[in-house]
Design an enzyme around this catalytic site. Structure first.
Site, PDB file in Angstrom:
ATOM      1  CD  GLU A 230     -18.761  -2.209 -13.510  1.00  0.00           C
ATOM      2  OE1 GLU A 230     -18.461  -1.011 -13.749  1.00  0.00           O
ATOM      3  OE2 GLU A 230     -17.959  -3.151 -13.692  1.00  0.00           O
TER       4      GLU A 230
ATOM      5  CG  PHE B  17      -6.546  -8.502  -7.978  1.00  0.00           C
ATOM      6  CD1 PHE B  17      -6.011  -7.250  -8.265  1.00  0.00           C
ATOM      7  CD2 PHE B  17      -7.323  -9.131  -8.936  1.00  0.00           C
ATOM      8  CE1 PHE B  17      -6.247  -6.640  -9.489  1.00  0.00           C
ATOM      9  CE2 PHE B  17      -7.565  -8.532 -10.165  1.00  0.00           C
ATOM     10  CZ  PHE B  17      -7.020  -7.286 -10.440  1.00  0.00           C
ATOM     11  CD  GLN B  18     -10.657  -6.810 -10.162  1.00  0.00           C
ATOM     12  OE1 GLN B  18     -11.292  -7.844 -10.369  1.00  0.00           O
ATOM     13  NE2 GLN B  18     -10.507  -5.860 -11.080  1.00  0.00           N
TER      14      GLN B  18
ATOM     15  CE  LYS C  53     -13.063 -17.446  -9.561  1.00  0.00           C
ATOM     16  NZ  LYS C  53     -13.249 -16.834 -10.866  1.00  0.00           N
TER      17      LYS C  53
ATOM     18  CG  MET D 222     -30.399  23.505 -10.349  1.00  0.00           C
ATOM     19  SD  MET D 222     -31.834  24.571 -10.468  1.00  0.00           S
ATOM     20  CE  MET D 222     -33.104  23.384 -10.887  1.00  0.00           C
TER      21      MET D 222
HETATM   22  C1  LIG Z   1     -23.610  13.593 -10.024  1.00  0.00           C
HETATM   23  C2  LIG Z   1     -23.956  14.996  -9.738  1.00  0.00           C
HETATM   24  N1  LIG Z   1     -22.986  15.935  -9.660  1.00  0.00           N
HETATM   25  C3  LIG Z   1     -23.307  17.227  -9.383  1.00  0.00           C
HETATM   26  C4  LIG Z   1     -24.590  17.597  -9.174  1.00  0.00           C
HETATM   27  C5  LIG Z   1     -24.945  19.042  -8.843  1.00  0.00           C
HETATM   28  N2  LIG Z   1     -25.779  19.604  -9.896  1.00  0.00           N
HETATM   29  C6  LIG Z   1     -27.124  19.668  -9.789  1.00  0.00           C
HETATM   30  S1  LIG Z   1     -27.850  20.286 -11.152  1.00  0.00           S
HETATM   31  C7  LIG Z   1     -26.371  20.527 -11.892  1.00  0.00           C
HETATM   32  C8  LIG Z   1     -26.286  21.110 -13.279  1.00  0.00           C
HETATM   33  C9  LIG Z   1     -26.861  20.213 -14.299  1.00  0.00           C
HETATM   34  O1  LIG Z   1     -26.452  20.666 -15.565  1.00  0.00           O
HETATM   35  P1  LIG Z   1     -27.176  20.198 -16.880  1.00  0.00           P
HETATM   36  O2  LIG Z   1     -27.256  18.725 -16.943  1.00  0.00           O
HETATM   37  O3  LIG Z   1     -26.538  20.887 -18.033  1.00  0.00           O
HETATM   38  O4  LIG Z   1     -28.661  20.702 -16.651  1.00  0.00           O
HETATM   39  P2  LIG Z   1     -29.236  22.218 -16.674  1.00  0.00           P
HETATM   40  O5  LIG Z   1     -29.398  22.603 -15.242  1.00  0.00           O
HETATM   41  O6  LIG Z   1     -28.280  23.088 -17.402  1.00  0.00           O
HETATM   42  O7  LIG Z   1     -30.550  22.071 -17.336  1.00  0.00           O
HETATM   43  C10 LIG Z   1     -25.322  20.127 -11.074  1.00  0.00           C
HETATM   44  C11 LIG Z   1     -23.897  20.236 -11.405  1.00  0.00           C
HETATM   45  C12 LIG Z   1     -25.564  16.573  -9.243  1.00  0.00           C
HETATM   46  N3  LIG Z   1     -26.847  16.821  -9.010  1.00  0.00           N
HETATM   47  N4  LIG Z   1     -25.226  15.308  -9.549  1.00  0.00           N
END
Ligand SMILES: Cc1ncc(C[n+]2csc(CCOP(=O)(O)OP(=O)(O)O)c2C)c(N)n1
Ligand SMILES: [Mg+2]
Lengths: 554, 161
Positions: free
Chosen positions: A48, A110-111, A160, A468
């Site tokens: 979803e 439920f749910q 529902k 990042m």
């Molecule tokens: C759902 C979620 N979890 C954690 C983060 C924290 N976060 C921001 S950038 C990043 C790394 C992203 O890795 P990747 O998709 O490999 O991109 P890259 O930076 O290596 O280009 C993380 C873990 C986030 N923004 N969103």
């Protein structure tokens, strides 16, 4: 008519053509009506959250309201991240959730999940429908609220028994929401003051954000900038508001903005913010932001005015109308000295696009840009370094050609959003720039893309890192790379297992052929796994909490 | 600075939750909150007492207006208004001090609403200062329990919100 039929009838009248959803016990009556409604196309996602992001991508790229649907309980809670993503970026979505029958509400049935309670802080508004007689009004109000003023997601939670009960169907010609009256026209006195400030300014700068796209104000923005010779910096959400190839465009500002955009902010004497909200990723240390400037702040949401930064001339209103009025009240002028000053900023620094034998993300993104020039193309991103590189290097000329999660920064947004974009724009080329972390957050939506034969072009900047975060660990945590190393399966094989095309690029030499091949495939998604250099950093980088003056440049 | 703000809202389920959640989420402190019907059955009035400078108050007001069901927000600061709060105070009052307690209540125009062998419950209406003062005086007899409604207020004169 039964409640479920009334709902679908209303959706038809709202012009809804697509619903992204996933069935379950509490929405089975609605799905039963969908079964006999050929006018509405239902896209079955595999989670979803994917439905919410797809509705979001559909909305961002088409300007229409995106619709998603989920069953009660876990179905509804799975929408949450998607709703929060849309809320932070002011994207119009109507999310329809099933709920347990009214006699069962509050009994931990439920749910059962209190989705209106859960989504209160991440929606513009939400409704729990307790009487079938209210349903038609609520659906109309939901669409109106989602799409007007500052748009945002709205949840309609339908028990529902309300779906099953019958009532006489009367289309609500008029709706009345006493406490909701968005302001569209800016105050004339304020606009006049703003015009005078523009005429006086010697170093004016336009700072434009996503609100310009929402309001469809790009033409007025261009007119104002050209008539008064004002350079433009945009936020990430504002990509495409102003043509990036235009001589007045200075590119993106903020944490990973261009050197000259940030320098221009720090040196301007008038900052005209349009549909932008002085987010911390944009301003850095907020009390050092645009220190020499008088500030004009144009926004449709009064609560944005004065929230993060005090403005000298606030104007509440719709950007298109306000800029339209503003253009009429200013004279033609030029700022040769200011423009020259900005040219010196540009000459003072060039991005560290170092030559390297390795495949760099820069190579991939630049070549994608050169191959497409953004023509007939919508670029979608995930979240991370690759997103920032895409924002820096892939130029957008038109609104609604850049789709990316800004405010919430939701990894996993990219693939399902691309699905929504492609469904809403069957004739456009949809390119996703993702990361090896992000892609796995919603990889199951590859099934959806394959099932519907969507020719998505997915480029994964595979650096074997949560790049990042690794960059922050590198710069701010003494290179202690805690839990950011990724051990990934072969992505091309993964793609092929889903029924998509899978390609691998390991060297610069292999790149062009792979891009050409990806761009040529029209009947299924293609994933190009680009093995890029592992420890590249996004530059410039304003460390969090620092002033824009304190950009790390190399 | 303390502000009394009055919020007219549509009388619909969850409105109070929305207002309370907004304050919690944005980090504003509520000192007191009172809610009840108005002359129009479709509209309720929420009276909030909050602390904050002008900027915070402006944000609170604007954020409240963003709630779809909020119709009107008014700040009574720098205006002329009447405000009242009601308290019920149950105090230890054995025979030896009973008349003393009753006398104190009398001075505050508080009414004795419940009497029992060892305790009295007094009802007092007024400004928070007045209620604080009474509470202070009754403390030495031992307050068993007390409750306050939070302030409500209306503008003076024929003006309305
Ligand atoms: C759902 C979620 N979890 C954690 C983060 C924290 N976060 C921001 S950038 C990043 C790394 C992203 O890795 P990747 O998709 O490999 O991109 P890259 O930076 O290596 O280009 C993380 C873990 C986030 N923004 N969103
Ligand atoms: Mg990565």
């Amino acid at each position: 008519m039964k409640g479920a039929q009334i709902l679908i009838e209303l959706l038809k009248r709202e012009g809804v053509e697509v619903i992204f959803g996933y069935p379950g016990g509490a929405v089975i009556d609605i799905y039963d009506v969908i079964y006999e409604t050929p006018e509405i196309h239902h896209i079955l996602v595999r989670h979803e959250q994917g439905a919410a992001h797809a509705a979001d991508g559909y909305a961002r790229s088409t300007g229409k309201v995106g619709v998603c649907m989920a069953t009660s309980g876990p179905g509804a809670t799975n929408l949450v991240t998607g709703l929060a993503t849309a809320y932070m970026d002011s994207i119009p979505i109507v999310a329809i959730t099933g709920q347990v029958g009214t006699p069962l509400i509050g009994k931990d049935s439920f749910q059962e999940a209190d989705i209106t309670g859960i989504t209160m802080p991440i929606t513009k508004h939400n409704f729990l429908v307790t009487r079938v007689e209210d349903l038609a009004f609520i659906v109309r109000e939901a669409f109106y609220i989602a799409s007007s003023g500052r748009p945002g997601p709205v949840v309609i939670d339908i028990p529902k028994d309300v779906q099953q009960k019958t009532t006489e169907f009367v289309y609500p010609e008029k709706i009345k929401i006493p406490g909701y009256k968005p302001t569209y026209r800016g105050h004339v006195k304020q606009i006049t003051l703003a015009a005078a400030a523009i005429m006086e300014a010697e170093r004016p700068l336009l700072y434009v954000g996503g609100g310009v796209i929402t309001s469809g104000a790009s033409a007025q923005l261009l007119e104002l900038a050209e008539k008064t010779d004002i350079p433009v910096v945009h936020t990430m959400m504002g990509k495409g508001t102003f043509p990036e190839s235009h001589p007045l465009s200075l590119g993106m500002l903020g944490m990973h903005g261009t050197y000259w955009a940030n320098k221009a902010v720090m040196n301007c004497d008038l900052l005209i913010a349009v549909g932008a909200r002085f987010d911390d990723r944009v301003t850095g240390k907020v009390d050092t932001f645009a220190p020499k400037a008088k500030i004009i702040h144009i926004d449709i949401d009064p609560a944005e005015i004065g929230k993060n930064v005090k403005s000298d001339i606030p104007i509440v209103g719709d950007a298109r109308l306000v800029l339209g009025e503003l253009v009429k009240r200013v004279e033609r002028k030029t700022h040769p000295q200011w423009r020259e000053e900005i040219e010196t900023f540009k000459r003072a620094y060039s991005p560290p696009y170092k030559e390297s034998p390795k495949l760099l993300p820069h190579h991939v993104i630049t070549l994608i840009y050169e191959k497409t020039h953004g023509e007939n193309t919508i670029l979608v991103t995930d979240v991370g370094q690759h997103q920032m590189w895409a924002a820096q290097m892939y130029r957008c000329e038109k609104p609604r050609t850049w789709v990316s999660s800004g405010g919430l920064g939701t990894m996993g947004y990219g693939l399902p959003a691309s699905i929504g974009v492609q469904i809403g724009n069957p004739d456009k080329r949809v390119i996703l720039i993702s990361g090896d972390g992000s892609i796995f957050m919603k990889i199951q939506e590859m099934v959806t893309a394959v099932n519907y034969g969507l020719p998505l072009k997915i480029f994964v900047m595979n650096n074997s890192y949560l790049g990042m975060v690794r960059q922050w660990q590198g710069c701010l945590y003494k290179k202690r790379y805690s839990c950011t190393r990724l051990h990934n399966p072969d992505l091309a094989v993964v793609a092929r297992a889903f029924g998509a095309e899978g390609l691998t690029v390991k060297t610069q030499a292999e790149l062009e052929q792979a891009i050409d091949k990806a761009l040529a495939i029209q009947d299924r998604p293609v994933l190009v796994d680009c093995h890029v250099a592992e420890e590249e950093n996004v530059l410039p980088f304003v460390p969090p909490g620092k002033s824009l003056e304190e950009m790390i440049l190399e | 600075m303390q502000h009394i703000i009055s919020v007219l809202v549509e009388n619909k389920p969850r409105v109070l939750a929305r207002v309370a959640s907004l304050f919690a989420r944005r980090g504003y402190n509520i000192e007191s909150l009172a809610v009840g019907p108005t002359q129009d059955p479709q509209i309720s009035r929420i009276t909030l007492v909050v602390h904050g400078n002008e900027d915070i108050l402006e944000q609170i007001t604007k954020q409240l207006y963003k709630l779809i069901e909020v119709i009107k927000v008014g700040d009574f600061t720098n205006t002329s208004y009447v405000d009242r709060e009601l308290a019920l105070i149950k105090v230890n009052a054995p025979a030896a001090v009973r008349s003393e307690v009753a006398q104190i209540a009398e001075i505050f125009r508080a009414r004795i609403v419940d009497v029992e062998e060892k305790s009295l419950t007094v009802e007092v209406t007024g400004t928070p200062d007045k209620i604080d003062a009474l509470e202070q005086l009754l403390r030495k007899y031992g307050i068993i329990e007390m409750t306050r409604t939070g302030r409500i207020a209306l503008a003076r004169g024929s003006k309305s919100l």
